[in-house]
Design an enzyme around this catalytic site. Sequence first.
Site, PDB file in Angstrom:
ATOM      1  N   ARG A   1     -44.825 -63.416  47.924  1.00 33.66           N
ATOM      2  CA  ARG A   1     -43.556 -63.690  46.979  1.00 33.66           C
ATOM      3  C   ARG A   1     -43.500 -64.161  45.288  1.00 33.66           C
ATOM      4  NH1 ARG A   1     -40.528 -64.184  51.693  1.00 33.66           N
ATOM      5  NH2 ARG A   1     -38.706 -63.324  51.596  1.00 33.66           N
TER       6      ARG A   1
ATOM      7  N   HIS B   1     -33.680 -58.756  43.747  1.00 33.74           N
ATOM      8  CA  HIS B   1     -34.853 -58.004  44.767  1.00 33.74           C
ATOM      9  C   HIS B   1     -34.431 -56.691  45.003  1.00 33.74           C
ATOM     10  CE1 HIS B   1     -36.188 -62.607  44.789  1.00 33.74           C
ATOM     11  NE2 HIS B   1     -35.787 -62.103  43.677  1.00 33.74           N
TER      12      HIS B   1
ATOM     13  N   ARG C   1     -39.001 -56.507  42.741  1.00 32.93           N
ATOM     14  CA  ARG C   1     -38.360 -57.826  41.956  1.00 32.93           C
ATOM     15  C   ARG C   1     -38.033 -58.552  41.355  1.00 32.93           C
ATOM     16  NH1 ARG C   1     -39.478 -61.650  47.024  1.00 32.93           N
ATOM     17  NH2 ARG C   1     -39.403 -63.569  45.355  1.00 32.93           N
TER      18      ARG C   1
ATOM     19  N   GLU D   1     -26.952 -65.655  47.812  1.00 31.05           N
ATOM     20  CA  GLU D   1     -27.085 -64.338  48.216  1.00 31.05           C
ATOM     21  C   GLU D   1     -26.542 -63.549  49.869  1.00 31.05           C
ATOM     22  OE1 GLU D   1     -31.319 -62.496  50.028  1.00 31.05           O
ATOM     23  OE2 GLU D   1     -31.321 -63.850  47.995  1.00 31.05           O
TER      24      GLU D   1
ATOM     25  N   GLU E   1     -30.633 -56.854  47.089  1.00 29.70           N
ATOM     26  CA  GLU E   1     -30.410 -58.516  47.182  1.00 29.70           C
ATOM     27  C   GLU E   1     -30.366 -59.397  45.880  1.00 29.70           C
ATOM     28  OE1 GLU E   1     -34.062 -60.578  48.544  1.00 29.70           O
ATOM     29  OE2 GLU E   1     -34.668 -59.025  49.768  1.00 29.70           O
TER      30      GLU E   1
ATOM     31  N   GLU F   1     -28.407 -61.889  43.945  1.00 28.95           N
ATOM     32  CA  GLU F   1     -27.978 -63.169  44.026  1.00 28.95           C
ATOM     33  C   GLU F   1     -26.886 -63.503  42.737  1.00 28.95           C
ATOM     34  OE1 GLU F   1     -32.501 -64.615  45.630  1.00 28.95           O
ATOM     35  OE2 GLU F   1     -31.870 -64.524  43.323  1.00 28.95           O
TER      36      GLU F   1
ATOM     37  N   GLU G   1     -40.672 -53.902  47.977  1.00 28.16           N
ATOM     38  CA  GLU G   1     -39.418 -54.218  47.150  1.00 28.16           C
ATOM     39  C   GLU G   1     -39.988 -55.125  46.060  1.00 28.16           C
ATOM     40  OE1 GLU G   1     -37.806 -58.737  47.395  1.00 28.16           O
ATOM     41  OE2 GLU G   1     -39.552 -59.027  48.151  1.00 28.16           O
TER      42      GLU G   1
ATOM     43  N   GLU H   1     -28.915 -70.176  48.270  1.00 28.58           N
ATOM     44  CA  GLU H   1     -29.484 -69.949  47.343  1.00 28.58           C
ATOM     45  C   GLU H   1     -30.321 -70.335  46.867  1.00 28.58           C
ATOM     46  OE1 GLU H   1     -32.323 -68.125  47.011  1.00 28.58           O
ATOM     47  OE2 GLU H   1     -32.005 -66.315  47.730  1.00 28.58           O
TER      48      GLU H   1
ATOM     49  N   ASP I   1     -10.761 -42.417  26.537  1.00 25.46           N
ATOM     50  CA  ASP I   1     -11.023 -42.341  24.977  1.00 25.46           C
ATOM     51  C   ASP I   1     -12.592 -42.642  25.236  1.00 25.46           C
ATOM     52  OD1 ASP I   1     -11.826 -43.264  22.627  1.00 25.46           O
ATOM     53  OD2 ASP I   1     -10.723 -44.976  22.072  1.00 25.46           O
TER      54      ASP I   1
END
Length: 443
Positions: free
Chosen positions: A302, A231, A323, A182, A92, A94, A321, A174, A13
């Site tokens: 970062r 990320h 982020r 992570e 990555e 988390e 990367e 983390e 459905d």
Amino acid sequence: MTKSIFTEGIGFDGSSIRGFQKIQESDMILIPDPATAVIDPVCETKTLSMICDIFDPLSRKPYTRDPRYIAKKAAEYLRRTGIADKSYWGPEMEFFIFNDIRFDQTENCGYYFIDSEEGEWNSGKDEKPNLGYKPRFKEGYFPVPPHDSFQDLRSEIVTMMVAAGIPIEVHHHEVATAGQAEIDMKFDTLVRVADKCLMYKYIVKNIARKKGLVATFMPKPMFGDNGSGMHTHQSLWKNGKNIFFDSKGYALISETARYYIGGLLKHADSLMAFCAPTTNSYKRLVPGYEAPVNLTYSARNRSAAIRIPVYTDSPKSKRVEFRPPDCAANPYLAFSAMLMAGIDGISNRIDPGKPSDYNTYEAVESGKSKVPTVPGSLSEALAALERDHKYLLEGGVFTKDVIDVWIEYKEERELALVSLRPHRTNSISISISNGAKTYFSGI
């Protein structure tokens, strides 16, 4: 199970799936992809698990709103451009593991309550006995046991992921207190890694539940500590070579990679509608919690929305990367949208400007630098998507109905519900002194 399931499919459905069909056109079919077959890692009864593609039962054509079909089209479009023949993706992911989570929203109340034996707020609780070892806020990266109380649980999860066909590179605690984790899977092609994201979440949530715990991929479940992101590492390959690598380029990246970055930065606002697709996503994307809000790029940095890892000078490892995304995103849609933005950057030679090899948080806060930022809310991201989505329509990858339904659903079923609810910060208390007495007036 019979062979017909792979040709005739299984009916379902479509009107019961958010954003799919209306009730008068609800019949749809699922056709399993045998390449995704695996013995279900969670079910106690031996069960075969497969990911399915969605088809219209009348036309027998793939369904335009099927996220997996969109991802397949994105991968094929990349090949047709001649830029590259495949893309590799390494998200990555988390998440938090809590001991208790309660929430409610009624006419006369609204609340949530989170608890974790690992939470710093429980350092003074009588746990008969309290053994301590509670990671402090923003100091959970990455201790060994006993501060990290989930080492064995994550190892059990990893073992099950590997058995389910998800190669894992690393896992750790983390930054945040209260069990933030992570687990990083090995990179793969776009559709395959998106498939793995689904199994990844399925395993994490079910293993946690079997242990009497609850796992959440919510971007910002707690105030005052880091949120959970996704990320996303990405690179383009042609004829077996990584075309993002250049031994003479900045951080060993090629002009092609720079233009790809230019596309991500140019379309970042509209990308957030798919990459950070909830109201809660923007509780994470705020300064002060290592959140990648500043739209610039840099090596090793970062504080930039786009980081170029420099762990090794191997040509195979060179990647960018992005982020800002979080795990609330549909991986098929988010990865496809990022790829389309990158392709647009390459096709139109979009220059990302100079890299920002400094702490962008400090520079912006001190007024020494002005850096554009990601949208501050889901409503801003949706407005950006409404303005800027032509690049997504190239090659028929995304279709206009997908964009329109996404915006409509988010505005009507998510933004409206949140905006209509009272919140304690809607009331501002003003102190009015009258002699020895003080009155408080709510406005």
